[in-house]
Design an enzyme around this catalytic site. Structure first.
Site, PDB file in Angstrom:
ATOM      1  CG  HIS A 139      18.334   1.307  18.276  1.00 62.74           C
ATOM      2  ND1 HIS A 139      17.197   1.758  18.897  1.00 62.74           N
ATOM      3  CD2 HIS A 139      17.980   0.120  17.703  1.00 62.74           C
ATOM      4  CE1 HIS A 139      16.211   0.879  18.724  1.00 62.74           C
ATOM      5  NE2 HIS A 139      16.671  -0.123  17.991  1.00 62.74           N
ATOM      6  CD  GLU A 140      19.707  -0.925  14.321  1.00 61.23           C
ATOM      7  OE1 GLU A 140      19.551  -2.143  14.540  1.00 61.23           O
ATOM      8  OE2 GLU A 140      18.755  -0.124  14.269  1.00 61.23           O
ATOM      9  CD  GLN A 159      16.068  -5.165  14.863  1.00 58.75           C
ATOM     10  OE1 GLN A 159      16.943  -4.566  14.253  1.00 58.75           O
ATOM     11  NE2 GLN A 159      14.906  -4.616  15.168  1.00 58.75           N
ATOM     12  N   GLY A 182      17.376   1.318  10.505  1.00 55.17           N
ATOM     13  CA  GLY A 182      18.422   0.379  10.884  1.00 55.17           C
ATOM     14  C   GLY A 182      17.844  -0.990  11.163  1.00 55.17           C
ATOM     15  CB  CYS A 216      12.991  -0.713  18.026  1.00 55.51           C
ATOM     16  SG  CYS A 216      13.838  -2.294  17.784  1.00 55.51           S
ATOM     17  CG  LEU A 217      12.302  -1.789  11.825  1.00 60.68           C
ATOM     18  CD1 LEU A 217      13.139  -2.307  10.671  1.00 60.68           C
ATOM     19  CD2 LEU A 217      11.026  -1.134  11.318  1.00 60.68           C
ATOM     20  CG  HIS A 254      18.903  -4.618  18.016  1.00 62.39           C
ATOM     21  ND1 HIS A 254      17.820  -5.217  18.609  1.00 62.39           N
ATOM     22  CD2 HIS A 254      18.432  -3.467  17.477  1.00 62.39           C
ATOM     23  CE1 HIS A 254      16.740  -4.461  18.435  1.00 62.39           C
ATOM     24  NE2 HIS A 254      17.086  -3.395  17.749  1.00 62.39           N
TER      25      HIS A 254
HETATM   26 NI    NI Z   1      15.880  -1.831  17.102  1.00 62.40          NI
END
Ligand code: NI
Length: 172
Positions: free
Chosen positions: A135-136, A51, A46, A93-94, A139
């Site tokens: 999660h997304e 991000q 995701g 998480c990226l 963000h």
């Molecule tokens: Ni993340």
């Protein structure tokens, strides 16, 4: 399409509340395509627009594993309208490369959003897809996985990230 740079914690852009998309036009579709390419390149399951430094309420998800055909979901102006149950997954998480932590979230979620063509849809999700959605969606509100940890785990993650940063600085 282009792979964009993924911002890492503690970049301040990750803390901003993203704004709704007013019109799903070619510019937004280009953003979505870049986000998908960036997510697959990383690789991750995701990616949210903040991000990559874009303060808009957009995220993409694809939870298909390597041996499955890819299934890309695009969410524009998403709203989680219902949740139930609880589940715990080891999340990454990226924007926190190299760390993962167990996080408790709802087991089932219902989300309403616009797709890549600006068409509204509703999706009921459970398991990993429900985790990724929550999660997304976080963000988009400037909420990060570290915020979900208890004080002890937060300190441990802080130390882990600081150590990693020192190692990277030493390499540079
Ligand atoms: Ni993340």
């Amino acid at each position: 399409m282009a792979v964009r740079e993924i911002l890492e914690y503690p970049h301040p852009a990750l803390r901003e509340v993203a704004k709704p998309v007013t019109q799903v036009d070619d510019e937004i579709r280009r953003l979505v395509d870049d986000m998908a390419e960036t997510m697959y390149d990383a690789p991750g399951v995701g990616l949210a627009a903040p991000q990559i430094g874009v303060g808009l309420r957009v995220f993409v998800i694809d939870i298909a594993s390597e041996d499955e055909p890819s299934e890309l979901y695009t969410f524009i102006n998403p709203e989680i309208v219902a949740t139930s149950g609880t589940q715990t997954w080891e999340e990454g998480c990226l924007s926190f490369p190299g760390v993962s932590e167990e996080i408790k979230r709802a087991e089932h979620v219902t989300v309403r959003a616009l797709d890549r063509d600006g068409e509204p849809f509703e999706l009921e999700a459970e398991g990993l897809l429900a985790v990724a959605l929550q999660h997304e969606n976080d963000h988009l509100n400037g909420v990060l996985m570290i915020d979900k940890l208890n004080a002890l785990k937060k300190r441990m993650m802080g130390r882990k990230l600081a150590k990693k940063q020192r190692a990277e600085d030493a390499e540079a």
